[in-house]
Design a protein around this motif. Structure first.
Motif, PDB file in Angstrom:
ATOM      1  N   TYR A 231      -0.484   3.428 -42.306  1.00  0.00           N
ATOM      2  CA  TYR A 231       1.589   3.038 -42.714  1.00  0.00           C
ATOM      3  C   TYR A 231       2.056   4.023 -42.493  1.00  0.00           C
ATOM      4  N   LEU A 232       1.381   5.134 -42.419  1.00  0.00           N
ATOM      5  CA  LEU A 232       2.548   6.817 -41.803  1.00  0.00           C
ATOM      6  C   LEU A 232       2.823   6.035 -40.341  1.00  0.00           C
ATOM      7  N   PHE A 233       2.399   5.532 -40.201  1.00  0.00           N
ATOM      8  CA  PHE A 233       2.427   5.849 -37.720  1.00  0.00           C
ATOM      9  C   PHE A 233       3.567   4.601 -38.178  1.00  0.00           C
ATOM     10  N   PHE A 234       3.214   3.273 -38.605  1.00  0.00           N
ATOM     11  CA  PHE A 234       3.906   2.348 -38.680  1.00  0.00           C
ATOM     12  C   PHE A 234       5.598   2.461 -38.909  1.00  0.00           C
ATOM     13  N   VAL A 235       5.451   2.844 -40.372  1.00  0.00           N
ATOM     14  CA  VAL A 235       6.710   4.320 -41.188  1.00  0.00           C
ATOM     15  C   VAL A 235       7.628   4.686 -40.438  1.00  0.00           C
ATOM     16  N   GLY A 236       6.885   6.256 -39.043  1.00  0.00           N
ATOM     17  CA  GLY A 236       7.628   6.519 -37.928  1.00  0.00           C
ATOM     18  C   GLY A 236       8.263   5.957 -37.492  1.00  0.00           C
ATOM     19  N   LEU A 237       7.863   4.799 -36.740  1.00  0.00           N
ATOM     20  CA  LEU A 237       8.056   3.559 -35.746  1.00  0.00           C
ATOM     21  C   LEU A 237       9.489   2.907 -36.894  1.00  0.00           C
ATOM     22  N   ILE A 238       9.411   2.535 -38.001  1.00  0.00           N
ATOM     23  CA  ILE A 238      10.796   2.152 -38.820  1.00  0.00           C
ATOM     24  C   ILE A 238      11.624   3.258 -38.776  1.00  0.00           C
ATOM     25  N   LEU A 239      11.140   4.239 -38.578  1.00  0.00           N
ATOM     26  CA  LEU A 239      12.547   5.545 -38.632  1.00  0.00           C
ATOM     27  C   LEU A 239      12.856   5.810 -37.225  1.00  0.00           C
ATOM     28  N   LEU A 240      12.540   5.603 -36.751  1.00  0.00           N
ATOM     29  CA  LEU A 240      12.329   5.922 -35.336  1.00  0.00           C
ATOM     30  C   LEU A 240      13.458   4.367 -34.940  1.00  0.00           C
TER      31      LEU A 240
ATOM     32  N   TYR B 198       9.266  -2.202 -44.680  1.00  0.00           N
ATOM     33  CA  TYR B 198       8.014  -1.394 -45.116  1.00  0.00           C
ATOM     34  C   TYR B 198       6.959  -1.902 -46.173  1.00  0.00           C
ATOM     35  N   TRP B 199       7.849  -2.822 -46.539  1.00  0.00           N
ATOM     36  CA  TRP B 199       6.176  -3.790 -47.740  1.00  0.00           C
ATOM     37  C   TRP B 199       5.625  -4.300 -46.557  1.00  0.00           C
ATOM     38  N   ALA B 200       6.025  -5.403 -45.372  1.00  0.00           N
ATOM     39  CA  ALA B 200       5.730  -6.136 -45.077  1.00  0.00           C
ATOM     40  C   ALA B 200       4.066  -5.001 -44.623  1.00  0.00           C
ATOM     41  N   VAL B 201       4.809  -3.854 -43.840  1.00  0.00           N
ATOM     42  CA  VAL B 201       3.639  -2.607 -43.261  1.00  0.00           C
ATOM     43  C   VAL B 201       2.431  -2.372 -44.318  1.00  0.00           C
ATOM     44  N   PHE B 202       3.523  -1.772 -45.154  1.00  0.00           N
ATOM     45  CA  PHE B 202       2.169  -1.464 -46.402  1.00  0.00           C
ATOM     46  C   PHE B 202       1.235  -2.687 -46.633  1.00  0.00           C
ATOM     47  N   LEU B 203       1.767  -3.543 -46.557  1.00  0.00           N
ATOM     48  CA  LEU B 203       0.479  -4.665 -47.357  1.00  0.00           C
ATOM     49  C   LEU B 203      -0.624  -5.259 -45.954  1.00  0.00           C
ATOM     50  N   ILE B 204      -0.187  -5.505 -44.957  1.00  0.00           N
ATOM     51  CA  ILE B 204      -0.908  -5.089 -43.633  1.00  0.00           C
ATOM     52  C   ILE B 204      -1.725  -4.294 -43.323  1.00  0.00           C
ATOM     53  N   CYS B 205      -1.070  -2.880 -43.651  1.00  0.00           N
ATOM     54  CA  CYS B 205      -2.289  -1.699 -42.907  1.00  0.00           C
ATOM     55  C   CYS B 205      -3.354  -1.668 -44.345  1.00  0.00           C
TER      56      CYS B 205
ATOM     57  N   ARG C  89      12.954   4.625 -49.370  1.00  0.00           N
ATOM     58  CA  ARG C  89      13.172   5.528 -49.529  1.00  0.00           C
ATOM     59  C   ARG C  89      11.893   6.665 -49.772  1.00  0.00           C
ATOM     60  N   LYS C  90      10.406   6.416 -50.923  1.00  0.00           N
ATOM     61  CA  LYS C  90       9.993   7.558 -50.555  1.00  0.00           C
ATOM     62  C   LYS C  90       8.866   7.438 -49.096  1.00  0.00           C
ATOM     63  N   SER C  91       8.897   6.453 -48.470  1.00  0.00           N
ATOM     64  CA  SER C  91       7.864   6.655 -47.287  1.00  0.00           C
ATOM     65  C   SER C  91       9.037   7.471 -46.477  1.00  0.00           C
ATOM     66  N   GLU C  92      10.552   7.160 -46.953  1.00  0.00           N
ATOM     67  CA  GLU C  92      10.837   8.260 -45.281  1.00  0.00           C
ATOM     68  C   GLU C  92      10.524   9.136 -46.237  1.00  0.00           C
ATOM     69  N   ALA C  93      10.630  10.088 -47.179  1.00  0.00           N
ATOM     70  CA  ALA C  93      11.090  11.546 -48.403  1.00  0.00           C
ATOM     71  C   ALA C  93       9.717  12.501 -47.290  1.00  0.00           C
ATOM     72  N   PHE C  94       8.173  11.332 -47.291  1.00  0.00           N
ATOM     73  CA  PHE C  94       7.493  12.345 -46.004  1.00  0.00           C
ATOM     74  C   PHE C  94       7.528  12.834 -44.854  1.00  0.00           C
ATOM     75  N   PHE C  95       8.425  12.175 -44.447  1.00  0.00           N
ATOM     76  CA  PHE C  95       9.559  13.036 -42.730  1.00  0.00           C
ATOM     77  C   PHE C  95      10.709  13.513 -42.979  1.00  0.00           C
TER      78      PHE C  95
END
Length: 537
Positions: free
Chosen positions: A345-354, A278-285, A167-173
């Protein structure tokens, strides 16, 4: 009494409020199909009732299990007007007359519950100062979870915090101005540029062992200047535009929800469903692309005085100690990699949101198959096309980011003096012949791998959108054009530094990419011309 093979109980009309009435009906299993032995199947459970309501043909979006659970619990929450209709269908056993009677009975019961709640609120107003949570709970809308419930899923062990990151990552967008995120990324790389000027590594050369003098200054590094100053801000701007459109306009229009809070709640559940991603992407990035890569590529070579990686601005202290010291280089590279890993991380968040937007659109489109109205199908086509056009723009930018990353990595191993001269020499070698400018020294190139991950992730999201868009409708025309451009860009990426003259193909691909950013429909395609053909979903 039985109707349509289900247990039917007539409205009691005994003055019960909604909670009292619902408890009796749920315990009796009113509206449940008869068992194989001809006897009632038993009481309702939240899961069974939610499934029964979601199976109603005219119910486009179903009902959330959490909402049904609130009806079963001992609380002050009632039922919304929209859900009264569906619950009346269940208790009325799909009989029109019985459904109408139950709709009136449930509405009256809800009114009585609301009246009691207002009395509780007035009675509790004198102690609101002592117990503000109670007073606030009395003001909540019927059938709606509190903000805390929307943000946290609770069980016997307490709140599950894994949903907070999504939810917090989505809030950036979606929260605040659409300019906030692109401007922040641009400001970050601008600050690093100023620091490179102060430290003297903004433009710096070094002599390689084979006699080639290479430009490795920070501002000459394409995968930092172009990516973080141009492509990533544009990517974030397009993602923000598309997600905001879907959340505020597209989704409420398609599901027919006039209460935006209900639509936002449905979108929030879709976002939270991908919380593990989101957690997996965060840890990888952060851990691998950020911390571990910085240690292996920058810190250890700086401490040991060399390594198996090509020299760039992050290792200038080894070959040009008069420009920058090792401690200064460690600090600068640490800040740069921290900034880089958060941006990606935010780039991959954008892909997840798409992906979430496409999946949400597909679910709504699948539920609307029983709604053949021409106007609704036209709206569905228009929204679907707009979503695909936005995803195409983001895909183009994602592949361009990967291309620039691989270009910079390949340049460091080549015999080119700077990246511009290297590309020009490669282009001229295709026409006039000459030495292969790619004939350089072999180094480890982790950026090749990370750029490949960017390409794969971006294309997977585009491919998922293309598949869910389906075939057989007029949206197929721009979809094939978009797919051709994406395929061309991927080919350009794969063929970088593989033959003399690859930069010519790369230039053609970049021209198509730039055109696609300005006109993602790639021609005279107008969403308004979508007819009454079959749905895009």
């Amino acid at each position: 009494m039985f109707k349509n093979g289900k247990l039917f109980l007539p409205p009691p009309r005994d003055g019960s409020d909604f909670k009292e009435l619902f408890k009796r009906l749920a315990a009796a299993g009113a509206g449940r199909p008869l068992g194989k032995d001809g006897f009632p199947a038993g009481p309702w459970t939240p899961e069974l009732l939610a499934e029964a309501i979601s199976r109603i043909d005219s119910n486009r979006i179903g009902v959330d299990l959490r909402t049904v659970q609130l009806w079963f619990q001992e609380n002050e929450k009632g039922i919304s007007a929209a859900n009264i209709r569906w619950l009346a269908r269940v208790f009325g056993c799909d009989d029109p007359v019985a459904t109408s009677e139950w709709q009136m009975e449930l509405s009256a019961a809800q009114s009585r519950l609301s009246a009691k709640r207002r009395e509780w609120k007035r009675a509790g107003s004198s102690v609101a100062q002592e117990n503000p949570d109670t007073a606030r709970a009395a003001t909540l809308d019927d059938d709606t979870a509190s903000p805390a419930e929307l943000k946290w899923e609770t069980d016997a062990k307490g709140p599950r915090r894994r949903f907070g990151l999504a939810r917090k990552s989505e809030a950036f967008f979606t929260h605040g101005s659409p300019l906030n995120l692109p401007a922040s990324v641009f400001a970050g790389v601008t600050a690093l540029g100023f620091l490179s000027y102060i430290m003297g590594i903004h433009s710096a050369t070094y002599g390689r062992t084979d006699g080639v003098v290479k430009q490795v200054g920070f501002l000459w590094t394409a995968n930092w200047t172009l990516v973080f100053m141009v492509f990533l801000p544009l990517f974030f701007a397009f993602v923000t535009e598309l997600v905001t459109f879907w959340k505020d306009d597209g989704r409420p229009k398609l599901v027919g929800i006039h209460n935006k809070m209900d639509s936002d709640d449905g979108w929030a559940r879709s976002v939270e469903a991908s919380s593990y991603s989101y957690w997996a992407v965060f840890l990888i990035c952060v851990l691998f692309a950020g911390l571990f890569q910085w240690i292996g590529v920058c810190l250890l070579p700086l401490m040991k005085g060399g390594g198996k990686y090509a020299t760039d601005w992050g290792k200038l202290a080894i070959v040009r100690p008069e420009l920058i010291s090792v401690p200064e280089e460690v600090v600068f590279t640490g800040l740069a990699y921290l900034y880089m890993c958060l941006c990606f991380y935010l780039f991959f968040v954008g892909l997840i949101l798409l992906y979430t937007v496409v999946h949400d659109l597909w679910r709504i489109g699948r539920a609307s198959k029983n709604w053949p109205e021409a106007d609704y199908q036209r709206e569905l086509n228009e929204v679907g096309l707009r979503v695909m056009l936005g995803i195409f723009r983001c895909t183009v930018l994602g592949v361009l980011i990967a291309i620039v990353m691989k270009l910079q990595s390949a340049y460091l191993t080549s015999r080119g003096e700077n990246i511009v001269a290297w590309l020009v020499d490669d282009m001229s070698s295709a026409f006039y012949g000459g030495n292969d400018v790619s004939d350089g020294i072999v180094y480890r190139m982790p950026t090749h791998y990370s750029s490949f991950l960017v390409v794969i992730s971006t294309c997977v999201v585009f491919g998922y959108g293309a598949i869910r868009s389906g075939g057989g409708s007029r949206v197929q025309v721009p979809l094939w054009k978009m797919s051709a451009v994406v395929a061309l860009l991927v080919a350009c990426y794969l063929l970088i530094d593989t033959f003399a003259g690859f930069s010519i193909l790369l230039g053609v691909g970049v021209l198509f990419a730039i055109y696609g950013l300005f006109d993602p429909g790639l021609g005279r395609w107008q969403a308004s011309k979508l007819g009454n053909n079959q749905s895009v979903l």
